[in-house]
Structure formats: C-alpha cells, structure tokens
Scaffold this motif. Structure first.
Motif, mmCIF file in Angstrom:
data_model
loop_
_atom_site.group_PDB
_atom_site.id
_atom_site.type_symbol
_atom_site.label_atom_id
_atom_site.label_comp_id
_atom_site.label_asym_id
_atom_site.label_seq_id
_atom_site.Cartn_x
_atom_site.Cartn_y
_atom_site.Cartn_z
ATOM 1 N N ALA A 82 0.825 -1.210 0.000
ATOM 2 C CA ALA A 82 0.000 0.000 0.000
ATOM 3 C C ALA A 82 0.856 1.255 0.000
ATOM 4 O O ALA A 82 0.582 2.220 -0.741
ATOM 5 N N GLU A 83 1.916 1.269 0.802
ATOM 6 C CA GLU A 83 2.815 2.428 0.837
ATOM 7 C C GLU A 83 3.555 2.583 -0.493
ATOM 8 O O GLU A 83 3.729 3.703 -0.999
ATOM 9 N N MET A 84 4.005 1.461 -1.074
ATOM 10 C CA MET A 84 4.747 1.541 -2.334
ATOM 11 C C MET A 84 3.869 2.055 -3.464
ATOM 12 O O MET A 84 4.340 2.765 -4.361
ATOM 13 N N ARG A 85 2.610 1.723 -3.426
ATOM 14 C CA ARG A 85 1.708 2.180 -4.498
ATOM 15 C C ARG A 85 1.388 3.677 -4.387
ATOM 16 O O ARG A 85 1.126 4.321 -5.404
ATOM 17 N N THR A 86 1.405 4.207 -3.178
ATOM 18 C CA THR A 86 1.023 5.611 -3.005
ATOM 19 C C THR A 86 2.223 6.552 -2.948
ATOM 20 O O THR A 86 2.064 7.754 -3.170
ATOM 21 N N ARG A 87 3.420 6.039 -2.675
ATOM 22 C CA ARG A 87 4.596 6.895 -2.529
ATOM 23 C C ARG A 87 5.480 6.841 -3.779
ATOM 24 O O ARG A 87 5.341 5.956 -4.619
ATOM 25 N N ALA A 88 6.392 7.796 -3.862
ATOM 26 C CA ALA A 88 7.420 7.797 -4.891
ATOM 27 C C ALA A 88 8.754 8.104 -4.229
ATOM 28 O O ALA A 88 8.800 8.695 -3.142
ATOM 29 N N THR A 89 9.838 7.695 -4.870
ATOM 30 C CA THR A 89 11.159 8.034 -4.363
ATOM 31 C C THR A 89 11.368 9.531 -4.533
ATOM 32 O O THR A 89 11.399 10.032 -5.648
ATOM 33 N N GLN A 90 11.508 10.226 -3.429
ATOM 34 C CA GLN A 90 11.668 11.682 -3.452
ATOM 35 C C GLN A 90 12.896 12.107 -2.662
ATOM 36 O O GLN A 90 12.868 13.068 -1.892
ATOM 37 N N THR A 91 13.982 11.358 -2.846
ATOM 38 C CA THR A 91 15.219 11.679 -2.138
ATOM 39 C C THR A 91 15.576 13.130 -2.384
ATOM 40 O O THR A 91 15.762 13.548 -3.523
ATOM 41 N N ASN A 92 15.658 13.921 -1.333
ATOM 42 C CA ASN A 92 15.941 15.341 -1.476
ATOM 43 C C ASN A 92 17.336 15.600 -0.925
ATOM 44 O O ASN A 92 17.501 16.046 0.200
ATOM 45 N N GLU A 93 18.334 15.289 -1.722
ATOM 46 C CA GLU A 93 19.725 15.322 -1.284
ATOM 47 C C GLU A 93 20.335 16.704 -1.542
ATOM 48 O O GLU A 93 20.697 17.034 -2.680
ATOM 49 N N ALA A 94 20.450 17.490 -0.486
ATOM 50 C CA ALA A 94 21.026 18.825 -0.609
ATOM 51 C C ALA A 94 22.463 18.778 -1.106
ATOM 52 O O ALA A 94 22.951 19.739 -1.712
ATOM 53 N N GLY A 95 23.151 17.657 -0.879
ATOM 54 C CA GLY A 95 24.537 17.515 -1.325
ATOM 55 C C GLY A 95 24.714 17.710 -2.821
ATOM 56 O O GLY A 95 25.808 18.053 -3.284
ATOM 57 N N ARG A 96 23.647 17.505 -3.593
ATOM 58 C CA ARG A 96 23.748 17.694 -5.045
ATOM 59 C C ARG A 96 23.986 19.153 -5.416
ATOM 60 O O ARG A 96 24.420 19.447 -6.535
ATOM 61 N N CYS A 97 23.710 20.072 -4.503
ATOM 62 C CA CYS A 97 24.017 21.478 -4.776
ATOM 63 C C CYS A 97 25.506 21.688 -5.033
ATOM 64 O O CYS A 97 25.892 22.636 -5.730
ATOM 65 N N ALA A 98 26.343 20.803 -4.487
ATOM 66 C CA ALA A 98 27.793 20.969 -4.663
ATOM 67 C C ALA A 98 28.218 20.786 -6.111
ATOM 68 O O ALA A 98 29.194 21.413 -6.555
ATOM 69 N N VAL A 99 27.515 19.945 -6.870
ATOM 70 C CA VAL A 99 27.875 19.784 -8.281
ATOM 71 C C VAL A 99 27.185 20.833 -9.156
ATOM 72 O O VAL A 99 27.646 21.135 -10.262
ATOM 73 N N LEU A 100 26.085 21.397 -8.670
ATOM 74 C CA LEU A 100 25.423 22.476 -9.398
ATOM 75 C C LEU A 100 26.150 23.809 -9.228
ATOM 76 O O LEU A 100 26.097 24.671 -10.119
ATOM 77 N N LEU A 101 26.824 23.994 -8.111
ATOM 78 C CA LEU A 101 27.356 25.307 -7.749
ATOM 79 C C LEU A 101 28.306 25.898 -8.785
ATOM 80 O O LEU A 101 28.174 27.092 -9.110
ATOM 81 N N HIS A 191 24.232 6.109 6.342
ATOM 82 C CA HIS A 191 24.597 7.473 5.972
ATOM 83 C C HIS A 191 24.168 8.489 7.024
ATOM 84 O O HIS A 191 23.311 9.352 6.773
ATOM 85 N N GLU A 192 24.787 8.407 8.198
ATOM 86 C CA GLU A 192 24.437 9.334 9.278
ATOM 87 C C GLU A 192 24.798 10.773 8.916
ATOM 88 O O GLU A 192 24.113 11.715 9.326
ATOM 89 N N GLY A 193 25.860 10.954 8.141
ATOM 90 C CA GLY A 193 26.227 12.296 7.701
ATOM 91 C C GLY A 193 25.157 12.907 6.811
ATOM 92 O O GLY A 193 24.830 14.091 6.930
ATOM 93 N N ARG A 194 24.593 12.093 5.916
ATOM 94 C CA ARG A 194 23.510 12.580 5.060
ATOM 95 C C ARG A 194 22.268 12.887 5.884
ATOM 96 O O ARG A 194 21.535 13.837 5.592
ATOM 97 N N ARG A 195 22.033 12.084 6.927
ATOM 98 C CA ARG A 195 20.864 12.313 7.765
ATOM 99 C C ARG A 195 20.998 13.640 8.518
ATOM 100 O O ARG A 195 20.039 14.412 8.623
ATOM 101 N N ALA A 196 22.200 13.915 9.022
ATOM 102 C CA ALA A 196 22.445 15.200 9.690
ATOM 103 C C ALA A 196 22.320 16.352 8.691
ATOM 104 O O ALA A 196 21.799 17.424 9.022
ATOM 105 N N ARG A 197 22.791 16.127 7.472
ATOM 106 C CA ARG A 197 22.698 17.147 6.426
ATOM 107 C C ARG A 197 21.239 17.440 6.076
ATOM 108 O O ARG A 197 20.859 18.581 5.860
ATOM 109 N N LEU A 198 20.421 16.393 6.047
ATOM 110 C CA LEU A 198 18.994 16.573 5.792
ATOM 111 C C LEU A 198 18.371 17.469 6.851
ATOM 112 O O LEU A 198 17.619 18.405 6.532
ATOM 113 N N ARG A 199 18.679 17.216 8.110
ATOM 114 C CA ARG A 199 18.094 18.022 9.187
ATOM 115 C C ARG A 199 18.542 19.479 9.084
ATOM 116 O O ARG A 199 17.742 20.407 9.273
#
Length: 311
Positions: A82-101, A191-199
């Motif tokens: 039920a969750e898989m049918r209603t959700r989508a992968t929406q990884t919001n990784e702020a770290g990607r800003c480093a390659v955009l910068l 990925h605790e570093g990514r989790r801290a980055r998310l917060r």
C-alpha cells in the motif's frame, strides 16, 4: 530489464561500496522468486529498490539483515504494498548542490531558480549552504556540503538567488513531521552524515519556505516559469528526476524547457538523458551527467559527493 536484474544492478552500481546493507538486501531480493513475484505485481515504476527499502524503513522494519528484512516484508506485505503504491522516491539530497554550484556561480546574476521534481525544495538553497571542495572552502554556515571536484576549480563565490520555486507531483513540506519522516527513510542506513545534512538543510528551508507548486513537469512548467521576476536569470534545473518519467513525457518536458528564456541545468544518468560523444565515466559506479543547455560538462556521483569535469 527484469526486476531481478534491476535489483542486481542496484547492488553492483549504486549500493556497492556505498551501503553494505542495501547491497546485501538488493542481492537477496534479486535471488528470491517469491519476493520478485510480489514486486512484479506492482506497476514498473513502483518496483525500484530505493522505494521498497525506504518503505520498510518508514514502517519500522529491519534493513540490516536480509533474512529479517524478508520475514518482515513478506509478513507485512499488504502494508508495504500500500505504501509503495502511493509513494514515490523523493530523495531530497542537498549535497547535489555541490555539483550544481560551479555552473550556477558562472551564470549572469542574480538567479531565479526553478527546480523540477523539487520534493521538499532542499536543492533550491545553493546560496545558503557552505561547501568544501577537497581542502577549499566556499561560503559559511550549515550544512557543509563536501565534494571531490576533478578538472574544475571551485567557484570563488556563492550565487545570488532572488527567487526560488519548485514543481513536483507531490511537494513535501519539511515542517510536516510525516513528510520529514519520509525524507529521513529515503536516506540509506549507514549514511548518518547525510541524515544530519537533511536536518540542517530542512532547517534552512523551514526558515524561508520556497514556493512549491503541485504540477506536471511538462504541462505546468511554463506557467510557473512565468512567475520568475524580471531582471533575474531564470535557471530551470533537475537532479535524478527524469528516470521516474516515461520517455514521451521526458521529450515533452525537454521541448518546453528549451523554449523558455534563461538556462537549463540537467543532472541525470546518460541512459535517461543521452548525449553524443560522452567520455567513459571514471569508474563502475552509477554516474550522472551534469549538462548546461544540452551541453554535457561533467560526470557526477548520485549524492553530490564527487564530480569529474570533462568539458
């Protein structure tokens, strides 16, 4: 590609050397006829490893041990499905800003940013984060986004952003505990570093929420772009989004974005957004191609942790 092949490739090219837990889980699923049969009953877009593993994490299931993961998933399949049918992968990784910068900083300033597939909009704040390229710092504050950059000098300054907006089929709100829990579940276990980055990135977004609009990337892009302020350079960008979009809709989106004023930054895998004459990627890991206005510039790793410039 079969479902088994999708999971085996995820293990080899995305999780290997990055997440031992997910590498083990993906290999186990790839060899499990019963689990593969359950996954094949889902629409193709809903069978992906990241979605399955994140849903199990969200529901409180185990993801460290393949046997425990299998027992939980099979025993709770109605809830997982039920969750898989209603959700989508929406990884919001702020770290990607480093390659955009490096691209954003080189464009005519100030900028009006419009992210397609924005999720909660955390990549709309490249001017608010700090960066470290090897031993070279850029900017100050939190989070600090670290990136190994080869073949390109770090930018001397942060971009000047005067407007930020996002378009998504299901925008997320970092001030909503349920939405933040889903973003946290999408971060891989080790990925605790990514989790801290998310917060930290969520705190930046919560302090000055972006304009997030529910809509389709082709049908609604032009209307949102028209709201950008005059006198600012419009930049439409997206990172690891188009793999979730059927090929005809990708083509429709590309046609719309090419007709807009300003610039288009894409950061997608080469099988999703192909370019002629690309050099070989620097290693077997899954890489994306960073491109400006259809011109490929660099190979990037999925979470923004490294980029190899070849333009």
């Amino acid at each position: 590609m079969t479902t088994a092949e999708i999971y085996a490739e995820f293990a080899a090219r995305e999780a290997h050397g990055v997440s031992p837990s997910y590498e083990r889980l993906a290999l186990a699923v790839a060899r499990d006829p019963e689990m593969l049969a359950l996954l094949r009953a889902l629409p193709p877009a809903k069978r992906q490893p990241n979605l399955l593993f994140a849903v199990v994490r969200l529901l409180g299931g185990p993801v460290e041990d393949p046997a425990a993961f299998r027992d939980y998933t099979m025993g709770n399949w109605p809830a997982v499905e039920a969750e898989m049918r209603t959700r989508a992968t929406q990884t919001n990784e702020a770290g990607r800003c480093a390659v955009l910068l490096p691209v954003l900083a080189a464009l005519p300033q100030p900028l009006a940013l419009l992210e397609v597939g924005a999720s909660a909009g955390l990549c709309l704040y490249p001017d608010r984060y700090a960066y470290r390229y090897g031993d070279r710092p850029v900017g100050s504050g939190e989070p600090v986004l670290k990136c190994e950059a080869t073949g390109v000098a770090p930018p001397a300054r942060l971009p000047d952003v005067v407007w930020r907006a996002g378009l998504d089929l299901n925008p997320l709100d970092v001030t909503d505990p349920a939405d933040l829990a889903w973003l946290d579940a999408l971060v891989w276990p080790e990925h605790e570093g990514r989790r801290a980055r998310l917060r930290a990135a969520a705190a930046v977004a919560a302090a000055e929420p972006p304009l997030l609009v529910r809509g389709d990337l082709a049908d609604d892009l032009q209307g949102l772009a028209a709201k950008a302020p005059a006198g600012a350079t419009l930049v439409v960008f997206h990172t690891s989004v188009l793999y979730q979009v059927p090929a005809p809709r990708r083509e429709a989106f590309a046609e719309v974005v090419r007709g807009l004023p300003g610039h288009w930054i894409a950061n997608e895998t080469a099988d999703v957004l192909p370019y002629a004459g690309l050099p070989e990627p620097p290693g077997a890991a899954l890489h994306s191609v960073l491109a400006l206005d259809g011109r490929p510039l660099a190979w990037t790793l999925p979470h923004g942790q490294a980029m190899t410039w070849f333009a």
